[in-house]
Design an enzyme around this catalytic site. Sequence first.
Site, PDB file in Angstrom:
ATOM      1  N   LYS A  10      24.437  44.470  28.633  1.00 52.25           N
ATOM      2  CA  LYS A  10      24.853  44.898  27.288  1.00 52.25           C
ATOM      3  C   LYS A  10      23.887  45.931  26.725  1.00 52.25           C
ATOM      4  CE  LYS A  10      23.623  42.377  23.513  1.00 52.25           C
ATOM      5  NZ  LYS A  10      22.956  43.209  22.520  1.00 52.25           N
ATOM      6  N   ASN A  11      22.585  45.639  26.844  1.00 47.40           N
ATOM      7  CA  ASN A  11      21.595  46.509  26.205  1.00 47.40           C
ATOM      8  C   ASN A  11      21.432  47.851  26.905  1.00 47.40           C
ATOM      9  OD1 ASN A  11      21.218  44.591  24.311  1.00 47.40           O
ATOM     10  ND2 ASN A  11      19.165  43.952  24.977  1.00 47.40           N
ATOM     11  N   ARG A  39      23.345  45.789  15.014  1.00 46.77           N
ATOM     12  CA  ARG A  39      22.168  46.583  14.734  1.00 46.77           C
ATOM     13  C   ARG A  39      22.035  47.796  15.665  1.00 46.77           C
ATOM     14  NH1 ARG A  39      16.842  46.618  12.960  1.00 46.77           N
ATOM     15  NH2 ARG A  39      15.662  47.547  14.658  1.00 46.77           N
ATOM     16  N   CYS A  90      18.515  40.817   9.951  1.00 46.41           N
ATOM     17  CA  CYS A  90      19.463  39.978  10.667  1.00 46.41           C
ATOM     18  C   CYS A  90      18.833  38.613  10.837  1.00 46.41           C
ATOM     19  CB  CYS A  90      19.871  40.612  11.979  1.00 46.41           C
ATOM     20  SG  CYS A  90      18.984  40.036  13.379  1.00 46.41           S
ATOM     21  N   ARG A 131      13.700  43.020  10.984  1.00 49.50           N
ATOM     22  CA  ARG A 131      14.159  44.103  11.854  1.00 49.50           C
ATOM     23  C   ARG A 131      14.414  45.434  11.135  1.00 49.50           C
ATOM     24  NH1 ARG A 131      18.163  41.749  16.433  1.00 49.50           N
ATOM     25  NH2 ARG A 131      17.308  43.432  17.635  1.00 49.50           N
ATOM     26  N   PRO A 132      13.365  46.076  10.633  1.00 50.93           N
ATOM     27  CA  PRO A 132      13.551  47.371   9.967  1.00 50.93           C
ATOM     28  C   PRO A 132      13.864  48.488  10.972  1.00 50.93           C
ATOM     29  CG  PRO A 132      11.221  46.840  10.137  1.00 50.93           C
ATOM     30  CD  PRO A 132      11.963  45.673  10.703  1.00 50.93           C
ATOM     31  N   ASP A 176      12.426  51.661  10.318  1.00 50.80           N
ATOM     32  CA  ASP A 176      11.490  52.706   9.880  1.00 50.80           C
ATOM     33  C   ASP A 176      10.966  53.559  11.043  1.00 50.80           C
ATOM     34  OD1 ASP A 176      10.302  50.238  10.652  1.00 50.80           O
ATOM     35  OD2 ASP A 176       8.365  50.883   9.860  1.00 50.80           O
ATOM     36  N   LEU A 177      10.786  52.942  12.212  1.00 52.40           N
ATOM     37  CA  LEU A 177      10.218  53.699  13.339  1.00 52.40           C
ATOM     38  C   LEU A 177      11.204  54.774  13.820  1.00 52.40           C
ATOM     39  CD1 LEU A 177       8.650  50.703  15.317  1.00 52.40           C
ATOM     40  CD2 LEU A 177       7.498  52.236  13.720  1.00 52.40           C
ATOM     41  N   ASP A 181      14.438  37.699  24.627  1.00 46.38           N
ATOM     42  CA  ASP A 181      15.848  37.335  24.767  1.00 46.38           C
ATOM     43  C   ASP A 181      16.075  36.158  25.718  1.00 46.38           C
ATOM     44  OD1 ASP A 181      16.468  39.287  22.981  1.00 46.38           O
ATOM     45  OD2 ASP A 181      17.402  40.660  24.393  1.00 46.38           O
ATOM     46  N   ILE A 228       7.738  38.843  19.226  1.00 48.50           N
ATOM     47  CA  ILE A 228       8.542  40.036  18.911  1.00 48.50           C
ATOM     48  C   ILE A 228       9.265  39.911  17.562  1.00 48.50           C
ATOM     49  CG2 ILE A 228      10.350  41.617  19.763  1.00 48.50           C
ATOM     50  CD1 ILE A 228       7.949  41.525  21.653  1.00 48.50           C
ATOM     51  N   ARG A 284      29.236  38.276  21.615  1.00 44.96           N
ATOM     52  CA  ARG A 284      28.592  39.596  21.512  1.00 44.96           C
ATOM     53  C   ARG A 284      27.927  39.994  22.835  1.00 44.96           C
ATOM     54  NH1 ARG A 284      24.181  39.866  17.735  1.00 44.96           N
ATOM     55  NH2 ARG A 284      24.151  41.880  18.719  1.00 44.96           N
TER      56      ARG A 284
HETATM   57  C1  UD1 Z   1      16.235  45.490  21.561  1.00 45.22           C
HETATM   58  C2  UD1 Z   1      17.334  44.690  22.212  1.00 45.22           C
HETATM   59  C3  UD1 Z   1      17.214  43.213  21.837  1.00 45.22           C
HETATM   60  C4  UD1 Z   1      15.809  42.691  22.155  1.00 45.22           C
HETATM   61  C5  UD1 Z   1      14.739  43.593  21.548  1.00 45.22           C
HETATM   62  C6  UD1 Z   1      13.337  43.210  21.966  1.00 45.22           C
HETATM   63  C7  UD1 Z   1      19.134  46.323  22.374  1.00 45.22           C
HETATM   64  C8  UD1 Z   1      20.478  46.756  21.919  1.00 45.22           C
HETATM   65  N1  UD1 Z   1      18.612  45.230  21.764  1.00 45.22           N
HETATM   66  O1  UD1 Z   1      16.409  45.396  20.156  1.00 45.22           O
HETATM   67  O2  UD1 Z   1      18.176  42.475  22.584  1.00 45.22           O
HETATM   68  O3  UD1 Z   1      15.656  41.396  21.608  1.00 45.22           O
HETATM   69  O4  UD1 Z   1      14.962  44.976  21.955  1.00 45.22           O
HETATM   70  O5  UD1 Z   1      13.242  43.224  23.339  1.00 45.22           O
HETATM   71  O6  UD1 Z   1      18.561  46.903  23.281  1.00 45.22           O
HETATM   72  N2  UD1 Z   1      10.654  47.294  14.623  1.00 45.22           N
HETATM   73  C9  UD1 Z   1      10.159  47.826  13.462  1.00 45.22           C
HETATM   74  N3  UD1 Z   1      10.679  49.018  13.039  1.00 45.22           N
HETATM   75  C10 UD1 Z   1      11.646  49.697  13.714  1.00 45.22           C
HETATM   76  C11 UD1 Z   1      12.134  49.140  14.911  1.00 45.22           C
HETATM   77  C12 UD1 Z   1      11.630  47.933  15.349  1.00 45.22           C
HETATM   78  O7  UD1 Z   1       9.281  47.260  12.832  1.00 45.22           O
HETATM   79  O8  UD1 Z   1      12.062  50.776  13.277  1.00 45.22           O
HETATM   80  C13 UD1 Z   1      10.124  45.988  15.113  1.00 45.22           C
HETATM   81  C14 UD1 Z   1      11.198  44.902  15.179  1.00 45.22           C
HETATM   82  O9  UD1 Z   1      11.405  44.280  13.935  1.00 45.22           O
HETATM   83  C15 UD1 Z   1      10.621  43.980  16.231  1.00 45.22           C
HETATM   84  C16 UD1 Z   1       9.917  44.963  17.197  1.00 45.22           C
HETATM   85  O10 UD1 Z   1       9.711  46.159  16.455  1.00 45.22           O
HETATM   86  O11 UD1 Z   1       9.660  43.148  15.653  1.00 45.22           O
HETATM   87  C17 UD1 Z   1      10.671  45.279  18.456  1.00 45.22           C
HETATM   88  O12 UD1 Z   1      12.001  45.630  18.110  1.00 45.22           O
HETATM   89  P1  UD1 Z   1      12.867  46.624  18.988  1.00 45.22           P
HETATM   90  O13 UD1 Z   1      12.290  46.795  20.339  1.00 45.22           O
HETATM   91  O14 UD1 Z   1      13.137  47.859  18.178  1.00 45.22           O
HETATM   92  O15 UD1 Z   1      14.225  45.805  19.115  1.00 45.22           O
HETATM   93  P2  UD1 Z   1      15.677  46.427  19.185  1.00 45.22           P
HETATM   94  O16 UD1 Z   1      15.597  47.764  19.843  1.00 45.22           O
HETATM   95  O17 UD1 Z   1      16.361  46.315  17.888  1.00 45.22           O
END
Ligand code: UD1
Length: 430
Positions: free
Chosen positions: A29-30, A99, A123, A128-129, A131-132, A313, A335, A407
Site C-alpha cells: 500500500k505504502n 493522510r 489522526c 501527525r503534522p 510542517d516538514l 506498522d 515514531i 484501508r
Molecule cells: C508513513 C507510512 C505509515 C508509517 C509511517 C512511519 C505511508 C503512506 N505511510 O507515514 O504507514 O507508519 O510512515 O513509518 O507511507 N512528522 C512531522 N512533520 C511532518 C511529517 C512527519 O512531525 O511534516 C512526524 C510524524 O508525526 C511522525 C514522524 O514524523 O512522528 C514520522 O512520520 P512520517 O514518516 O512522515 O509518516 P508518514 O509518511 O505519514
Amino acid sequence: MQETKELKEIFIIEGGIPLEGKVQISGAKNSALPNMVASILTDEPVILENVPDLLDTRNMIEILNKIGISSHFEDGKLSLVFNKAPNPETDYKLVQKMRASILVLGALTARFGYAKVYMPGGCSIGYRPVDLHINALEKMGAKIEIDHGYITAKAPNGLKGTIIDFPKKTVTGTENIMMAATLAKGKTVIKNAAKEPEVVDLANLLIKMGAKISGAGTDTIIIEGVNKLQSARHTIIPDRIEAGTFVILSALTGGRIYIENYPKKYLTYFEKTLEEIGISVVPVNNKTVIVRRERDLKPTYVETREYPYFPTDLQAQMMVLLCFANGVSKIKENIFENRFMHVPELKRMGAKIDVDTKNQIATINKIDKLQGAIVKATDLRASAAMVIAGLVAEGTTVIEDIYHLRRGYENIESKLKNLGAKIKTEYKEN
Ligand code: UD1
C-alpha cells in the site's frame, strides 16, 4: 424526521484453529500510493502492476480522477493517464479520509505551479503534522498559505532545486519532495531522507519516467530536475507489513502457512527480533517462507524506529505475540505518540499489559491464553493485531470498525478462510 442508521462492518472470528495452507502477499500500500501520485508528473500513461485493491488505493484513484487523470484498474493492473483539463485542487471529503493524500502537493506544485490541498488532520495514532512537507516546499520557492483548512502552494515560475535537510525522517515528506524535485530547476539534495523500501520503489518508477535521481535508500538523495517526464510501466514491491503480519499469525496459530511473495530483504531486522524470541522464518524457495517456533518463547525488548529498524506498522501485531512470551517484554514506540490504542482492546481479551504513556513504553506480561471478546479496531495496524488476537483466542471475538482494516489489507477474509480460519463479516447498525 427519520434518522438514517449507518451499517458498520464487523468481523466475527472463532479462535483457536491451527491455520494451514498458502497465502500470497499483496503489493505494498505504502508504495502503491506515491507511485500512483507520480502520474501527475506526466501527460503520458503510467502503468502500475501488483497494485493492491484497498480502500486507500481506491480513494487515491478518486483523488487523481478529480485532478484530471483517467484510470483503469483491473486485476492489480492500474493504468493512469493525465488526459483531462488539470484541476490542481483536491476535495476535502476525499483528502480527509487519508493522510497520504498530502503526497499530491509536491507533484501538483512542480507541474502546474499551483496546488490546493486540504490539510490532513491529526489522526488517531497521533498529531501527525505536515510542517516538514510545507517547509521543504517553501525552501524550493513555493509560497504557501494555510486558509480555512486548505494548504495553497504557488510557484508560478516553477520550483527551484535546493538543499532540504529534514530535521526528522519522514517517509511521505521525502517522497513528496523527491517528486517535486524531478521537475524543479537545478539540483535538489535531500538530507536525512527516509530510507524505506517504498521510497526506493518510488525512485525506481520516477527513474523509468526519465527523472535523474541517485541515492534513494540512503540518507542523501540527489535529484537533477528535468523539463519533462514520460510514460513508464512498473511493478509495486510486496507489502512487508502484510508479510510480517502473516509471520506473526503463523507463529501463534500453529499449523504450517506457506507465505508466498515474501519480501525477505525488507524484513531483516524484524526477523532478527523474532530470532531472539525463538521464531525463525525459513525459506522454502526464493519467494516463499514458512515459520518455525520453539515451544517456549523468550521475552524481549522492542523499539520502533525508521527503516531498516523495527517498523512502527508491526508494533501492534508484535504485542500480541509478546503476550505469549515466557516473561516480561517491553515495547517502546518512538515514531507516533499515541500508538498503543490496541492495548485496552487486548486487555479486554485477557492480556496483561501496562503502558507508561509519558515514555511510550508498554510492559507485556505472559498470559496462557487470550479469550474472545467484543473489541474495536482502533487504527489500520491495530486492527490487524485484533484479527491475530481473535484467531488465537479461545471462543468468539467480534471486531468492530473493520473499515480501518479495509484501508490496508487486501482480501483479508478470503486469505484467512483459505488457511482454514473461521471468520465472517456481518453488518451492524451504528
Ligand atoms: C508513513 C507510512 C505509515 C508509517 C509511517 C512511519 C505511508 C503512506 N505511510 O507515514 O504507514 O507508519 O510512515 O513509518 O507511507 N512528522 C512531522 N512533520 C511532518 C511529517 C512527519 O512531525 O511534516 C512526524 C510524524 O508525526 C511522525 C514522524 O514524523 O512522528 C514520522 O512520520 P512520517 O514518516 O512522515 O509518516 P508518514 O509518511 O505519514
